[in-house]
Design an enzyme around this catalytic site. Structure first.
Site, PDB file in Angstrom:
ATOM      1  N   GLU A  54       3.845  -4.213   9.340  1.00  0.00           N
ATOM      2  CA  GLU A  54       2.569  -3.756   9.914  1.00  0.00           C
ATOM      3  C   GLU A  54       1.471  -4.798   9.727  1.00  0.00           C
ATOM      4  OE1 GLU A  54       4.575  -1.731   7.957  1.00  0.00           O
ATOM      5  OE2 GLU A  54       3.505   0.189   7.745  1.00  0.00           O
ATOM      6  N   ASN A  55       1.619  -5.628   8.712  1.00  0.00           N
ATOM      7  CA  ASN A  55       0.575  -6.613   8.413  1.00  0.00           C
ATOM      8  C   ASN A  55       0.895  -7.992   8.982  1.00  0.00           C
ATOM      9  OD1 ASN A  55      -0.999  -4.766   7.130  1.00  0.00           O
ATOM     10  ND2 ASN A  55      -0.213  -5.211   5.084  1.00  0.00           N
TER      11      ASN A  55
ATOM     12  N   THR B 252       2.618  -1.293  -0.601  1.00  0.00           N
ATOM     13  CA  THR B 252       3.264  -0.208   0.115  1.00  0.00           C
ATOM     14  C   THR B 252       4.594   0.035  -0.582  1.00  0.00           C
ATOM     15  OG1 THR B 252       2.189  -0.971   2.107  1.00  0.00           O
ATOM     16  CG2 THR B 252       4.082   0.491   2.405  1.00  0.00           C
TER      17      THR B 252
END
Ligand code: ATP
Length: 320
Positions: free
Chosen positions: A162-163, A211
């Site tokens: 996601e990053n 995460t």
């Protein structure tokens, strides 16, 4: 005072003064210098807009953070870490670049590289898995960006698909530096305590950041995270690109953590052997025995693959 703008970016403007002479003035960019377009995405503390510089017509992504919300949620520290970190990482094609920052009464504005390809996670979800060629290309770009961050004394601590954003060439740009750790910059001549002081250098006081699926075992057991922690996440990402899901994933965060500290994961049949060897040497519990960036670049999985300037000149492979 909290939002003090240190080292703000300016642009140079050519103007003609009252006596007809051409002068170059430095002008700080502000909200009015951009026209705002559609929303590109929303985070917990921010909205990201497509925006165009009215003067140059160049497109950017502008991240807008509402001051009231950040104060209420006690996120001032993270906002400042993100800005300070991005200001240190301005010369690598694999990092989202921060061009200007400014503010008005309500909001903070970060003018960033536009990543029109979206998140690597989104692309992976569409294809399901990547083949070896794609995994090698994206793995090499991610690793090259990690090498640069580490050389500037930045540990990302939350690397995950996601990053990892994609630009219009489908090249990687690492983002989300709100939980990064700043070590003293090896190239900064100032005394160390002037530089890294703001986010507490003591590893052991670090609370959980990151995460669950990508967090390193040393963060869970010793509350320490260093450069090797980013390479643990790198191993998880290589696995995920080839398999379609991360190696450690339980029904709850707690059960995910248990799998991580027990190194409980396996390889599906058909997992490419060179990639398996690489992942196994990244997913090593002892951070001191994990592969380093240099080792990984020389691993047979990346055999002959370019790194550095030539890597960023490559055409991205068709996604498969
Ligand atoms: P959270 O703060 O909840 O963790 P986040 O870190 O994703 O969320 P932002 O970084 O503000 O929050 O990003 C919000 C959304 O905008 C994301 O979905 C991201 O894909 C998109 N986005 C962020 N930066 C850019 C960019 N430079 N170019 C294009 N899209 C972007």
């Amino acid at each position: 005072e909290e939002w003090k703008d240190r080292g703000a970016a300016v642009s140079l403007r050519r103007e003609v003064d009252s006596e007809g002479r051409t002068v170059i003035r430095s002008v700080k960019k502000g909200v009015r210098d951009f026209s705002f377009g559609r929303i590109l995405g929303e985070g917990s503390y921010s909205t990201v807009y497509l925006a165009t510089d009215r003067q140059t017509l160049r497109e950017y992504a502008i991240k807008v953070l509402e001051k009231k919300h950040i104060i209420k949620e006690k996120k001032i520290k993270y906002v400042n870490i993100e800005k300070n970190t991005l200001n240190r990482l301005t010369e690598h094609p694999g990092i989202v670049r921060l061009y200007y920052t400014f503010q008005d009464e309500q909001s903070l504005y970060y003018v960033l590289d536009l990543c029109s390809g979206g998140e690597l996670l989104g692309v992976l979800k569409k294809t399901g898995t990547f083949d070896v060629e794609c995994t090698r290309f994206y793995g090499a770009q991610i690793l090259d960006a990690i090498e640069y961050m580490h050389s500037r004394g930045v540990i990302h601590r939350d690397l995950k698909p996601e990053n990892l954003l994609l630009d219009d060439q489908m090249h990687v740009k690492v983002t989300d530096f709100g939980t990064a750790k700043l070590l003293p910059d090896p190239r900064d001549p100032r005394p160390q305590q002037d530089v890294a002081g703001q986010n507490g250098q003591d590893d052991r006081t670090a609370s959980f950041v990151g995460t669950a699926e990508y967090v390193s075992p040393e963060l869970l057991t010793d509350k320490t995270a260093g450069k090797p922690s980013d390479l643990w996440a790198f191993g998880c990402i290589i696995y995920q690109l080839l398999v379609g899901r991360p190696p450690f994933k339980g029904p709850t965060e707690y059960l995910t953590f248990q799998k991580i500290v027990a190194l409980e994961y396996d390889f599906p049949a058909g997992f490419p052997p060179a990639a398996r060897d690489l992942v196994e040497r990244c997913l090593v519990l002892d951070p001191n025995r994990r592969l380093t960036v240099e080792h990984i670049k020389n691993h047979e999985f990346f055999d002959g693959h370019p790194f550095g300037k030539n890597l960023w000149r490559m055409k991205a492979p068709r996604l498969r």
